[in-house]
Design an enzyme around this catalytic site. Sequence first.
Site, mmCIF file in Angstrom:
data_model
loop_
_atom_site.group_PDB
_atom_site.id
_atom_site.type_symbol
_atom_site.label_atom_id
_atom_site.label_comp_id
_atom_site.label_asym_id
_atom_site.label_seq_id
_atom_site.Cartn_x
_atom_site.Cartn_y
_atom_site.Cartn_z
ATOM 1 N N LYS A 21 0.833 -1.204 0.000
ATOM 2 C CA LYS A 21 0.000 0.000 0.000
ATOM 3 C C LYS A 21 0.869 1.256 0.000
ATOM 4 C CE LYS A 21 -3.404 2.846 0.159
ATOM 5 N NZ LYS A 21 -4.423 2.926 1.209
ATOM 6 N N LYS B 57 0.986 12.264 6.041
ATOM 7 C CA LYS B 57 1.181 11.094 6.898
ATOM 8 C C LYS B 57 1.696 9.917 6.097
ATOM 9 C CE LYS B 57 -1.853 8.133 7.478
ATOM 10 N NZ LYS B 57 -2.201 6.768 6.995
#
Length: 292
Positions: free
Chosen positions: A173, A242
């Site tokens: 991911k 993030k």
Amino acid sequence: MTDTVGVIGAGRMGAAMTARLRSAGVEVVLWNRTAARAAAVAAATGARVAATARGAAAAGPVVLVSLADDAACRAAYDGPDGIVAGAGPGTVVADTSTVAPGTSIELAALVAAGGGAMLDTPVSGSVPVVERGELTVMAGGRVAVLDRARPVLDLLARQIFHVGEHGAGATMKLAVNALVHALNQAVSEALVLAERSGVARRAAYEVFANSVAGGPFVQYKRAAFERPGQTPVAFSLDLVGKDLDLILDLAARSGASMPQAAANRRAVADAVAAGLGDEDMSVLARYLRGLA
């Protein structure tokens, strides 16, 4: 087919997954740290609300987790009212959150110690993709456990890739998001270049969409880039930051050189510092217009 699924997290993706499951006739027991948010999603979808993460995790043989970051995941899994306490023998926890691979490995061990089984199953796709059941799932963990979760994941996903053991899904991911965030930066820069050089925004984007670069990202972000401020936030810029922090940390640990990701992180940090963190990732184009 699983009759009841627990869902932990009622943010954009968690809410969309809940709605998708409910439209398929699946009962959903939902928990969110902010109870009012869970209540709103439940009212819109017909889901039931659990008082604790433990209650949602105990609701069905498959539990989906969709939380913002590593800290939120650790807080939801831990303690007497946490996911681990509710995920007993026979329970599969499929965590779709974007977190560090080490966090996925750590949480999988906690779930296993409690008798359950966990997969890291982060997804690629936006809220509309969830609504169509066309996500891409990148799964890390045992194949036998993934097979138990497939009836639920198949309702959400067009394709499911098993990429390795615990942590491999989370790793994949981050690799995918490194590419997505690079595309977002590139589209933003290219669009502003065309505009500042005298080409109308919509005309420029029409060419992008029909060029060799016109892949899925360019297509599904079209409205956001062409009509900034008129489309819902799909992925906020602070979450991009993030992700890029996680990506660069993984790069440092694995010895991968990622100069583009580092440059993208600086650009995102500047835009967030300018007060754009809550806006959609496509706001980078607006930020660059201001600089130009």
